[in-house]
Design a protein around this motif. Structure first.
Motif, PDB file in Angstrom:
ATOM      1  N   LEU A 126       4.611   0.464  11.717  1.00  0.00           N
ATOM      2  CA  LEU A 126       3.470   1.335  11.409  1.00  0.00           C
ATOM      3  C   LEU A 126       2.431   0.639  10.541  1.00  0.00           C
ATOM      4  O   LEU A 126       1.602   1.302   9.908  1.00  0.00           O
ATOM      5  CB  LEU A 126       3.953   2.611  10.690  1.00  0.00           C
ATOM      6  CG  LEU A 126       4.660   3.663  11.530  1.00  0.00           C
ATOM      7  CD1 LEU A 126       5.102   4.812  10.640  1.00  0.00           C
ATOM      8  CD2 LEU A 126       3.770   4.179  12.643  1.00  0.00           C
ATOM      9  N   CYS A 129      -1.163   1.715  10.787  1.00  0.00           N
ATOM     10  CA  CYS A 129      -1.465   3.148  10.645  1.00  0.00           C
ATOM     11  C   CYS A 129      -1.573   3.600   9.194  1.00  0.00           C
ATOM     12  O   CYS A 129      -1.675   4.802   8.924  1.00  0.00           O
ATOM     13  CB  CYS A 129      -0.365   3.968  11.331  1.00  0.00           C
ATOM     14  SG  CYS A 129      -0.144   3.620  13.084  1.00  0.00           S
ATOM     15  N   LEU A 137      -1.669  10.907  14.257  1.00  0.00           N
ATOM     16  CA  LEU A 137      -0.453  10.201  14.665  1.00  0.00           C
ATOM     17  C   LEU A 137       0.256  10.962  15.783  1.00  0.00           C
ATOM     18  O   LEU A 137       0.174  12.188  15.864  1.00  0.00           O
ATOM     19  CB  LEU A 137       0.507  10.056  13.482  1.00  0.00           C
ATOM     20  CG  LEU A 137      -0.014   9.336  12.230  1.00  0.00           C
ATOM     21  CD1 LEU A 137       1.041   9.403  11.130  1.00  0.00           C
ATOM     22  CD2 LEU A 137      -0.372   7.893  12.534  1.00  0.00           C
ATOM     23  N   GLN A 141       5.325   8.726  15.754  1.00  0.00           N
ATOM     24  CA  GLN A 141       4.814   8.051  14.558  1.00  0.00           C
ATOM     25  C   GLN A 141       5.008   8.911  13.312  1.00  0.00           C
ATOM     26  O   GLN A 141       5.365   8.405  12.242  1.00  0.00           O
ATOM     27  CB  GLN A 141       3.332   7.719  14.756  1.00  0.00           C
ATOM     28  CG  GLN A 141       3.073   6.594  15.746  1.00  0.00           C
ATOM     29  CD  GLN A 141       1.598   6.425  16.051  1.00  0.00           C
ATOM     30  OE1 GLN A 141       0.836   7.392  16.084  1.00  0.00           O
ATOM     31  NE2 GLN A 141       1.176   5.185  16.290  1.00  0.00           N
ATOM     32  N   GLN A 142       4.790  10.219  13.454  1.00  0.00           N
ATOM     33  CA  GLN A 142       4.996  11.107  12.309  1.00  0.00           C
ATOM     34  C   GLN A 142       6.453  11.098  11.863  1.00  0.00           C
ATOM     35  O   GLN A 142       6.752  11.084  10.668  1.00  0.00           O
ATOM     36  CB  GLN A 142       4.561  12.529  12.663  1.00  0.00           C
ATOM     37  CG  GLN A 142       3.062  12.693  12.818  1.00  0.00           C
ATOM     38  CD  GLN A 142       2.659  14.145  13.014  1.00  0.00           C
ATOM     39  OE1 GLN A 142       2.945  14.997  12.186  1.00  0.00           O
ATOM     40  NE2 GLN A 142       1.993  14.422  14.127  1.00  0.00           N
TER      41      GLN A 142
END
Length: 240
Positions: A126, A129, A137, A141-142
């Protein structure tokens, strides 16, 4: 690392003058440094076990870490990290701020926070990000941000409550690999709740099947795969 032992654990709820017993006199011992998967149908009390260990529910009996009862130990001193199926990210925080938040509560020096956050995002993919907020996201990804936030304190005990249930199959498989990498690296004591038998086989060192308020089975994934016990046969039907 901590070996977690449940001794005669009992939990019940009273609603409209009717008592519901989730389980009583539940006994189990989860080895330290292993991924211990708790399996069972909905309503068997899998999440309840995690809530008791976190100190969020009243219970009878005792919970021990390495032989020492923690029943009166405050939640913040139990050295536990928790990840659920809900990402529970702070929407107004960036990825960096979400992951760093537990360290900021401990007044960790800024330089150390940055070093630890950058190391984790590199490990979980990540690093591009860090300045994004959760709404930008994907679900996968979260969940990675939630995992990073949980592990950054380097606690001895990880509790995971169906953390992959909101992900599609490709993301589930991808996150399983991430979990394997992290668990092999950190060697925490993990209690991982799921009803997904294939997930349990992929991640677990020891499997514990909860059925009618008791541990109906404890063993390796290989033993669970071939056991004739009815609770296991019902769970296996999901992957047959």
């Amino acid at each position: 690392m901590s070996r977690i032992t449940l001794e005669n654990l009992g939990v019940s709820f009273t609603e409209k003058k009717k008592e519901t017993v989730v389980f009583s006199h539940l006994n189990a011992s989860f080895p330290d440094g292993k991924v211990n998967v708790i399996l069972g149908k909905s309503g068997e009390g899998k999440t309840t076990i995690l809530q008791c260990i976190m100190g969020k529910l009243r219970y009878d009996g005792s919970i021990l870490f390495d032989g020492v009862a923690i029943d009166k130990t405050p939640i913040e001193k139990r050295n536990i990290s928790y990840v659920s199926q809900e990402y529970a990210l702070y929407p107004h925080f960036t990825v960096f701020e979400n992951i760093a938040f537990p360290l900021r509560l401990l007044n960790t020096p800024r330089k150390e926070i940055e070093e630890r956050v950058y190391k984790i995002v590199e490990d979980i993919g990540l690093k591009d990000c860090l300045s994004r907020k959760p709404r930008y996201l994907s679900g996968g990804q979260q969940q990675r941000v939630a995992i990073a936030r949980a592990i950054i304190k380097k606690n001895d005990v990880f509790l995971l409550d169906e953390p992959l249930s909101n992900l599609d199959l490709p993301k589930k498989q991808e996150t399983r690999l991430l979990f394997k990498k992290l668990f092999n690296s950190l060697k925490p004591t993990v209690l991982y709740v799921t009803h997904d038998f294939s997930e349990a086989l992929a991640l677990g060192d020891r499997l514990f099947v909860l059925d009618e308020g008791k541990i109906a089975f404890e063993g390796t994934p290989e033993e669970a795969l071939f056991s004739p016990l009815p609770p296991l046969e019902a769970l296996r039907s999901d992957i047959e």
